[in-house]
Design an enzyme around this catalytic site. Structure first.
Site, PDB file in Angstrom:
ATOM      1  N   GLU A  86       0.847  -1.202   0.000  1.00 29.23           N
ATOM      2  CA  GLU A  86       0.000   0.000   0.000  1.00 29.23           C
ATOM      3  C   GLU A  86       0.882   1.252   0.000  1.00 29.23           C
ATOM      4  O   GLU A  86       1.841   1.352   0.774  1.00 29.23           O
ATOM      5  CB  GLU A  86      -0.891  -0.047   1.251  1.00 29.23           C
ATOM      6  CG  GLU A  86      -2.337   0.286   1.023  1.00 29.23           C
ATOM      7  CD  GLU A  86      -3.067  -0.619   0.018  1.00 29.23           C
ATOM      8  OE1 GLU A  86      -3.038  -0.322  -1.193  1.00 29.23           O
ATOM      9  OE2 GLU A  86      -3.689  -1.606   0.458  1.00 29.23           O
ATOM     10  N   ASP A 123       3.170   2.144  -4.772  1.00 24.51           N
ATOM     11  CA  ASP A 123       3.184   2.306  -6.242  1.00 24.51           C
ATOM     12  C   ASP A 123       3.824   3.613  -6.683  1.00 24.51           C
ATOM     13  O   ASP A 123       4.690   3.622  -7.574  1.00 24.51           O
ATOM     14  CB  ASP A 123       1.777   2.114  -6.853  1.00 24.51           C
ATOM     15  CG  ASP A 123       0.692   3.050  -6.355  1.00 24.51           C
ATOM     16  OD1 ASP A 123       0.946   3.815  -5.396  1.00 24.51           O
ATOM     17  OD2 ASP A 123      -0.408   3.037  -6.941  1.00 24.51           O
ATOM     18  N   SER A 156     -11.329   1.329  -5.548  1.00 29.03           N
ATOM     19  CA  SER A 156     -10.972   1.939  -6.837  1.00 29.03           C
ATOM     20  C   SER A 156     -12.113   2.158  -7.810  1.00 29.03           C
ATOM     21  O   SER A 156     -11.977   1.900  -9.010  1.00 29.03           O
ATOM     22  CB  SER A 156      -9.917   1.076  -7.549  1.00 29.03           C
ATOM     23  OG  SER A 156      -8.677   1.520  -7.216  1.00 29.03           O
ATOM     24  N   SER A 205     -12.927   4.980  -8.806  1.00 27.76           N
ATOM     25  CA  SER A 205     -12.513   6.054  -9.727  1.00 27.76           C
ATOM     26  C   SER A 205     -11.650   5.500 -10.861  1.00 27.76           C
ATOM     27  O   SER A 205     -11.789   5.928 -12.010  1.00 27.76           O
ATOM     28  CB  SER A 205     -11.800   7.177  -8.979  1.00 27.76           C
ATOM     29  OG  SER A 205     -10.575   6.746  -8.478  1.00 27.76           O
ATOM     30  N   GLU A 238      -6.454  11.658 -12.824  1.00 31.25           N
ATOM     31  CA  GLU A 238      -6.517  11.749 -11.348  1.00 31.25           C
ATOM     32  C   GLU A 238      -5.608  12.875 -10.859  1.00 31.25           C
ATOM     33  O   GLU A 238      -5.979  13.644  -9.968  1.00 31.25           O
ATOM     34  CB  GLU A 238      -6.056  10.428 -10.710  1.00 31.25           C
ATOM     35  CG  GLU A 238      -6.935   9.236 -11.030  1.00 31.25           C
ATOM     36  CD  GLU A 238      -7.856   8.833  -9.881  1.00 31.25           C
ATOM     37  OE1 GLU A 238      -7.994   9.601  -8.920  1.00 31.25           O
ATOM     38  OE2 GLU A 238      -8.439   7.735  -9.977  1.00 31.25           O
ATOM     39  N   ASP A 255      -3.961   0.967  -9.284  1.00 37.79           N
ATOM     40  CA  ASP A 255      -5.391   0.754  -9.508  1.00 37.79           C
ATOM     41  C   ASP A 255      -5.672   0.542 -10.990  1.00 37.79           C
ATOM     42  O   ASP A 255      -6.428  -0.353 -11.386  1.00 37.79           O
ATOM     43  CB  ASP A 255      -6.200   1.950  -9.007  1.00 37.79           C
ATOM     44  CG  ASP A 255      -5.938   2.244  -7.540  1.00 37.79           C
ATOM     45  OD1 ASP A 255      -5.321   1.399  -6.883  1.00 37.79           O
ATOM     46  OD2 ASP A 255      -6.348   3.307  -7.064  1.00 37.79           O
TER      47      ASP A 255
HETATM   48  C1  GLA Z   1      -5.024   4.761  -4.020  1.00 34.06           C
HETATM   49  C2  GLA Z   1      -4.183   5.220  -5.206  1.00 34.06           C
HETATM   50  C3  GLA Z   1      -3.166   4.154  -5.608  1.00 34.06           C
HETATM   51  C4  GLA Z   1      -2.369   3.646  -4.430  1.00 34.06           C
HETATM   52  C5  GLA Z   1      -3.297   3.299  -3.262  1.00 34.06           C
HETATM   53  C6  GLA Z   1      -2.529   2.976  -2.014  1.00 34.06           C
HETATM   54  O1  GLA Z   1      -5.847   3.693  -4.376  1.00 34.06           O
HETATM   55  O2  GLA Z   1      -4.993   5.523  -6.303  1.00 34.06           O
HETATM   56  O3  GLA Z   1      -2.321   4.654  -6.620  1.00 34.06           O
HETATM   57  O4  GLA Z   1      -1.383   4.565  -4.053  1.00 34.06           O
HETATM   58  O5  GLA Z   1      -4.187   4.365  -2.958  1.00 34.06           O
HETATM   59  O6  GLA Z   1      -1.779   1.833  -2.183  1.00 34.06           O
END
Ligand code: GLA
Length: 419
Positions: free
Chosen positions: A67, A70, A160, A162, A194, A205
């Site tokens: 988490e 990325d 996710s 979005s 985004e 995501d």
């Molecule tokens: C959101 C962001 C991702 C990632 C997660 C955390 O979902 O869109 O890019 O950073 O948080 O892991």
């Protein structure tokens, strides 16, 4: 969609080829668009007076582990799930506008297909317009689109919705305008949208939503963007999401971008001595320790979390390969503790859900999933005890918070596609 046989698909293809067979189309849709089956096509037809040219689905995602790694060019381990957004769309070149309806809200929007900046204010419409802006600026001119979307990805739950909205919309436009855009490029466009709206997210995501494959998770290296589809076999355990129903709001002004800034501060400090370091991915534990005195303690703690979290992705992969669900569960608990105490992105209700998991011997591990500040926990629960454990946890959560949680059994699914 899962469980769709060739015959159904062929019939659907016939139904979607002009002249349209309305009767069949509605029947076919009832089979396909569960659980919002009956609403999408009638809604489309009622508003645009004709059937749509294409139908598609874009899944949400879970993340096993990794988490906030990325955007630090680290490792992540997400999977697309069977909670999806569904789109019905057509070209509308004469109008030169994007006319879209969000059927679950319900709201509609109309803006110029030639938009080069975002003027929309509703959150979902901002995403659509930001996508159109990005496509126009990148040499994929949008000509005019009519559409409706809706689905069953809970909003603000860290699953996710979005990325599903953005990736599904781009995919739909590329299909309608016969304008092939490689999935990797779709991911980058969705990410740029985004960023334009204010969330400086990574690419996890979008990759999960686009490249997901049923029965697998994606082990993605965010530096090389190489990934493998890793068979997701949890043996005697089930993956279950518990939604705290505390909705997170990650965009501008939230702690998300602030966490990213901390990581960038650390990289900038280390770069002064090691110009070759481009991201936290290039930083070792010992290098970070060498710089400890020169770093803001909060930034240091956050960076340390990222280094450990990257390691946990590899450890989880090995534990899954060995079928060691106790080990996988322990890593989930460790990861949650890291998010709670080092990265500080959890909230008390989410911590409570993880505490309740800890109290259950039949749960081997749990952690918050997604960007943080609310949303769901992902729980690894012994399947044979699930029916006893879940009600206990949910009742205790409700008694302590006054909030009714929701449980969602996770089923992996394929990425974005036509139906
Ligand atoms: C959101 C962001 C991702 C990632 C997660 C955390 O979902 O869109 O890019 O950073 O948080 O892991």
């Amino acid at each position: 969609m899962k469980n769709l046989d060739t015959e159904t698909l062929t019939s659907l293809a016939i139904a979607l080829t002009p002249p349209y067979n309305h009767t069949f189309l509605i029947f076919a849709t009832c089979t396909i668009f569960s659980p919002m089956n009956s609403s999408l096509l009638p809604y489309y037809s009622a508003h645009f007076n004709s059937p749509p040219e294409i139908l598609l689905r874009a899944p949400g995602r879970i993340n096993l582990i990794g988490e906030h790694t990325d955007y630090n060019l680290g490792r992540v381990f997400p999977a697309a799930i069977d909670k999806c957004l569904y789109f019905a769309m057509s070209r509308n070149e004469q109008a030169g506008q994007v006319r879209f309806h969000a059927i679950d809200i319900p709201e509609e929007t109309t803006f110029s297909a030639g938009s080069t900046s975002v003027s929309e204010t509703a959150s979902w419409a901002k995403y659509l317009q930001a996508i159109v802006v990005e496509l126009n600026l990148r040499g994929y001119p949008v000509r005019g689109i009519d559409g409706v979307f809706g689905g069953d990805i809970p909003l603000g739950a860290g699953l996710s919705s979005s990325a599903a909205l953005c990736c599904g919309f781009i995919y739909g436009i590329s299909q309608l305008q016969n304008m092939p855009i490689p999935k990797r490029e779709i991911a980058l466009i969705a990410q740029a949208a985004e960023h334009r709206i204010g969330l400086n997210c990574g690419l996890m995501d979008q990759y999960a939503v686009l490249f997901g494959k049923k029965d697998t998770a994606i082990c993605l290296d965010c530096k090389s963007l190489e990934f493998e589809h890793f068979p997701l076999n949890t043996g005697a355990y089930s993956l279950v999401l518990l939604n705290s129903n505390i909705k997170h709001e990650l965009a501008a002004g939230s702690g998300y971008n602030d966490r990213r800034r901390s990581c960038e501060n650390v990289v900038a400090a280390i770069q002064q001595k090691h110009p070759e370091v481009q991201s936290l991915r290039d930083v070792s534990v010992s290098m970070l320790e060498t710089f400890r005195e020169r770093l803001d303690p909060v930034d240091h703690r956050r960076a340390a979390y990222i280094l450990r979290e990257n390691e946990r992705v590899l450890q989880t992969r090995t534990a899954l390969q060995n079928g060691d669900m106790q080990q996988v569960g322990q890593i989930l608990y460790d990861a949650h503790e890291g998010m709670r105490t080092e990265y500080e992105i959890t909230v008390p209700e989410i911590d409570l859900l993880v505490e309740l998991a800890h109290a259950e011997p039949g749960v081997s591990g749990a952690r918050m999933v997604g960007g943080g500040f609310g949303g769901c926990t992902l729980n690894l629960i012994r399947t044979s005890e699930k029916e006893l454990i879940l009600p206990r946890m949910m009742t205790a959560y409700q008694q302590k918070t006054g909030i009714q949680p929701t449980s969602i059994e996770v089923k992996t699914a394929d990425g974005v596609g036509r139906v």
